[in-house]
Write a protein that holds these residues in place. Structure first.
Motif, PDB file in Angstrom:
ATOM      1  N   GLU A 352       0.832  -1.218   0.000  1.00 57.29           N
ATOM      2  CA  GLU A 352       0.000   0.000   0.000  1.00 57.29           C
ATOM      3  C   GLU A 352       0.858   1.257   0.000  1.00 57.29           C
ATOM      4  O   GLU A 352       0.474   2.290  -0.551  1.00 57.29           O
ATOM      5  N   ALA A 353       2.027   1.170   0.633  1.00 55.34           N
ATOM      6  CA  ALA A 353       2.923   2.333   0.690  1.00 55.34           C
ATOM      7  C   ALA A 353       3.783   2.449  -0.565  1.00 55.34           C
ATOM      8  O   ALA A 353       4.615   3.356  -0.666  1.00 55.34           O
ATOM      9  N   GLY A 354       3.615   1.523  -1.481  1.00 53.36           N
ATOM     10  CA  GLY A 354       4.390   1.598  -2.726  1.00 53.36           C
ATOM     11  C   GLY A 354       5.734   0.911  -2.660  1.00 53.36           C
ATOM     12  O   GLY A 354       6.563   1.077  -3.562  1.00 53.36           O
ATOM     13  N   VAL A 355       5.953   0.113  -1.606  1.00 52.04           N
ATOM     14  CA  VAL A 355       7.224  -0.605  -1.506  1.00 52.04           C
ATOM     15  C   VAL A 355       7.198  -1.785  -2.471  1.00 52.04           C
ATOM     16  O   VAL A 355       6.214  -2.530  -2.546  1.00 52.04           O
ATOM     17  N   ASP A 356       8.293  -1.954  -3.193  1.00 52.00           N
ATOM     18  CA  ASP A 356       8.431  -3.035  -4.158  1.00 52.00           C
ATOM     19  C   ASP A 356       8.860  -4.300  -3.409  1.00 52.00           C
ATOM     20  O   ASP A 356       9.976  -4.363  -2.898  1.00 52.00           O
ATOM     21  N   VAL A 357       7.955  -5.268  -3.327  1.00 55.02           N
ATOM     22  CA  VAL A 357       8.293  -6.534  -2.662  1.00 55.02           C
ATOM     23  C   VAL A 357       8.363  -7.678  -3.679  1.00 55.02           C
ATOM     24  O   VAL A 357       8.231  -8.850  -3.314  1.00 55.02           O
ATOM     25  N   ALA A 358       8.567  -7.325  -4.907  1.00 52.54           N
ATOM     26  CA  ALA A 358       8.747  -8.288  -6.008  1.00 52.54           C
ATOM     27  C   ALA A 358       7.591  -9.292  -6.045  1.00 52.54           C
ATOM     28  O   ALA A 358       6.444  -8.903  -5.902  1.00 52.54           O
ATOM     29  N   GLU A 359       7.904 -10.550  -6.206  1.00 52.06           N
ATOM     30  CA  GLU A 359       6.862 -11.579  -6.370  1.00 52.06           C
ATOM     31  C   GLU A 359       6.683 -12.389  -5.101  1.00 52.06           C
ATOM     32  O   GLU A 359       6.214 -13.540  -5.152  1.00 52.06           O
ATOM     33  N   SER A 360       7.027 -11.819  -3.971  1.00 50.17           N
ATOM     34  CA  SER A 360       6.974 -12.589  -2.723  1.00 50.17           C
ATOM     35  C   SER A 360       5.566 -13.102  -2.445  1.00 50.17           C
ATOM     36  O   SER A 360       4.577 -12.384  -2.567  1.00 50.17           O
ATOM     37  N   GLU A 361       5.510 -14.379  -2.047  1.00 54.13           N
ATOM     38  CA  GLU A 361       4.235 -15.004  -1.679  1.00 54.13           C
ATOM     39  C   GLU A 361       4.342 -15.642  -0.305  1.00 54.13           C
ATOM     40  O   GLU A 361       3.579 -16.542   0.016  1.00 54.13           O
TER      41      GLU A 361
END
Lengths: 434, 220
Positions: A352-361
């Motif tokens: 929501e804050a725009g942090v890029d967490v890639a494809e983490s699941e």
């Protein structure tokens, strides 16, 4: 126009030995080097290390002065102060078991009976009744005929792969496979290939045309990206080529699956996968590794896994702690439920804050910085603002894929997660990463 | 020290996995291939648009094996080291110059080069008589001013040489696997088992307009 040599000497952080800004170099520059002296790389490495250590590399191997709980006391080796109460997103303690009272009590009890170490190889004098009991517990938990313990997760992969595969065989592993898998492949002397990460079509290409024994290796959850193996498609390709499949569930055991057995169980492929590897250092908060499978597989590996029988057996105290942690993890599925609540909260909070967490699941969440020059500065700011989290940069990941690897625990409180996320978001914003 | 300079408009290159068995067969006995992964060595494919040199403007394609650099106390440590095993150019004069001065092995014909830049990518097609031999695509990342030192190894008979090369230009590099390499069967590529060369790069490099500087060649 100046020559290249002159331009180098104008560099802001000039170093006589290196010639350019030291942070432009990394470990790969000091791995190989031709010449006649086996020590030829020591001097240039030291010149480099002396410069880059205080500029960021000091953030590795920071000594903890407390248990790896959700908050930790960490020694800042740059300022020589102990930073207390940092929110811990660096430890693997996914279920918060390593410091549970029951685990500590089991360890203390074992000390009184068995002393400190096991004092022997597992095939000679190092096996205790605790080791035997843990092996049975593991087999029951994984729903397999048998399991075998290794002194580390690293040695489990090395010992199993090199214990099974031989020169003339073919091993194909995901390109993001852990170093222990790669080292096992090297040690086996089998023909080794790597397929593009999670791309079954490339796996198919790498397996095609080979008639001998074949082993495909994947991980359940990939440790740098937190994404999950596309196991159904990989199994389909492997079976089409009559290849056996090994899955390393180091980061997925006790996290995925109805019973916490891992990604194989999650996809309903628990009985399809041939070899199941796991570790005790992640969800169980201990140390060591294991392999589970058929009795025939374990009996064979017992005779050929050199990394196991040429190592001292795990200390009985460690085994006692793992055994208790395994019991708790099995009997308290609510730990896994809480872990996933925490994972969902943190993933949503960051995204929501725009942090890029890639494809983490999963509970492994990469905080992508994608700026190799800034990652250490950001790491230093996070440390000072109250967050303990490890920076990861090239060559551990690709160029411009620098990140912080966040580990979420079931033990994190909502307040810790929220405060930690806000600190990370603020620091990333101040560095114009988001 | 005599310095040789080559001005260029673009230099694009990428690294690809290849079979170590091929790399060992190509390399002279005193050089070892650098392995990116177990049994997987590194093929570097580089394309230059030279605009200024002792032999005028020309285009060049270099295929090289990446090797460990030679460490020399007190001297700048190179970013990488190469053994070029096949060089192709667009002019006869450039070939004669490079063979005489640097002992670089060449394909002895004028080849056609097409550098096509589009949407952050450069596609280089090297052809002979309208038949493509090499198609290399490299994508860009952020460009930063750089002076990168390299070692280049060559041989002439039993003599072994090393030359220090510096690339002084805005530089972009990344590992996003966005580029591509297509190698066609041809005498230039016959030393490679083409099925063993990956079509996607592990590293992509792009130097914008700048200068390539060669120091004097040393016998090693």
């Amino acid at each position: 126009m100046s020559t290249g040599q002159n331009r180098i000497r104008e560099s802001e952080h000039e170093d006589v030995s290196l010639g350019v800004d030291a942070l432009d170099y990394d470990y790969t520059n000091f791995y190989f080097g031709s010449g006649e002296d086996a020590f030829a790389l020591l001097e240039p490495f030291k010149a480099w290390w002396d410069q880059v250590h205080p500029r960021g590399y000091y953030q590795y191997e920071l000594p903890l002065h407390s248990a790896p709980a959700t908050t930790v006391d960490v020694e800042d080796t740059k300022t020589h102060e102990v930073r207390r109460g940092l929110i811990n997103f660096a430890s693997y303690n996914y279920l918060g078991l390593s410091y549970r009272d029951e685990v500590k009590a089991a360890i203390k009890e074992a000390v009184d009976v068995y002393g400190g170490g096991s004092s022997g190889s597992p095939i000679l004098s190092g096996t205790t009744d605790l080791h035997r009991r843990l092996s049975k517990q593991l087999a029951e938990f994984k729903g397999k005929e048998a399991a075998m313990i290794f002194p580390t997760g690293y040695s489990a992969n090395v010992g199993v792969i090199a214990g099974l595969m031989r020169s003339g065989d073919l091993i194909v592993a995901d390109q993001f496979a852990h170093a222990s898998i790669v080292d096992g492949m090297i040690l086996s002397k089998a023909k080794s290939r790597f397929f593009r990460h999670n791309k079954p079509a490339d796996l198919d290409r790498k397996l095609r045309g080979f008639d001998g024994k074949k082993l495909v290796i994947v991980e359940g959850v990939y440790s740098m990206d937190g994404d999950v193996a596309v196991l159904p498609e990989i199994m389909e390709v492997a079976r089409a080529h009559n290849a056996r499949v090994l899955i390393d569930e180091a980061h997925s055991t006790f996290v995925f699956g109805d019973n916490g057995r891992g990604v194989a169980e999650h996809f309903g492929l628990d009985d399809e996968v041939d070899i199941h590897i796991g570790t005790f250092s992640k969800s169980l908060g201990g140390q060591g590794g294991f392999v589970a499978g058929t009795q025939a597989l374990i009996d064979y590996l017992r005779g050929f896994s050199r990394s196991r029988f040429f190592s001292c057996a795990l200390a009985p105290t460690v085994v006692a702690g793992i055994s208790k942690a395994l019991e708790l993890a099995s009997n308290e599925p609510e730990l896994r439920t809480q872990l996933w609540k925490n994972v969902d909260f943190m993933q949503a909070r960051l995204r929501e804050a725009g942090v890029d967490v890639a494809e983490s699941e999963s509970q492994v969440i990469p905080i992508m910085v994608r700026n190799d020059a800034k990652v250490f500065d950001i790491g230093e700011q996070l440390l000072r603002e109250g967050v303990f989290i490890n920076p990861v940069k090239y060559p551990a990941v690709g160029k411009h894929k620098s990140r912080f690897r966040m580990s979420i625990s079931a033990a994190h409180s909502r307040d810790e997660l929220d405060r930690g996320a806000q600190i990370i978001i603020d620091v990333l914003k101040s560095n114009e990463i988001i | 020290m005599v310095i040789t300079r080559y001005g260029f408009e673009n230099c694009v290159g990428a690294f690809f996995e290849m079979a170590t068995s091929d790399a060992r067969a190509i390399l002279p006995a005193h050089l070892e291939p650098l392995e990116a992964m177990h049994t997987r060595s590194v093929l570097a494919v580089l394309a230059f648009q030279f605009t200024e040199s002792e032999v005028g403007e020309y285009d060049e394609l270099v295929m090289a094996i990446i090797t460990p650099p030679r460490v020399e106390p007190g001297k700048p440590l190179p970013k990488a080291a190469f053994y070029p095993f096949m060089v192709a150019t667009s002019t006869e004069a450039s070939r004669e110059h490079a063979i005489e001065r640097w002992h670089l092995p060449h394909y002895m014909a004028d080849l056609d080069f097409d550098f096509a830049e589009n949407d952050g990518k450069m596609k280089v097609t090297v052809s002979e008589s309208d038949q493509p031999i090499v198609e290399l695509t490299v994508s860009e990342h952020d460009f930063n001013p750089t002076v990168n030192p390299y070692h280049c190894f060559t041989i002439e008979g039993d003599d072994r040489f090393k030359v220090n090369i510096f690339m002084n230009a805005p530089h972009s590099e990344h590992d996003e696997e966005e580029g591509e390499l297509i190698l066609h069967p041809h005498s230039m590529t016959e030393m490679l088992t083409l099925d063993e060369v990956s079509s996607y790069p592990m590293r992509e490099e792009w130097y914008r307009a700048g200068v390539q500087t060669f120091e004097e060649m040393e016998t090693i």
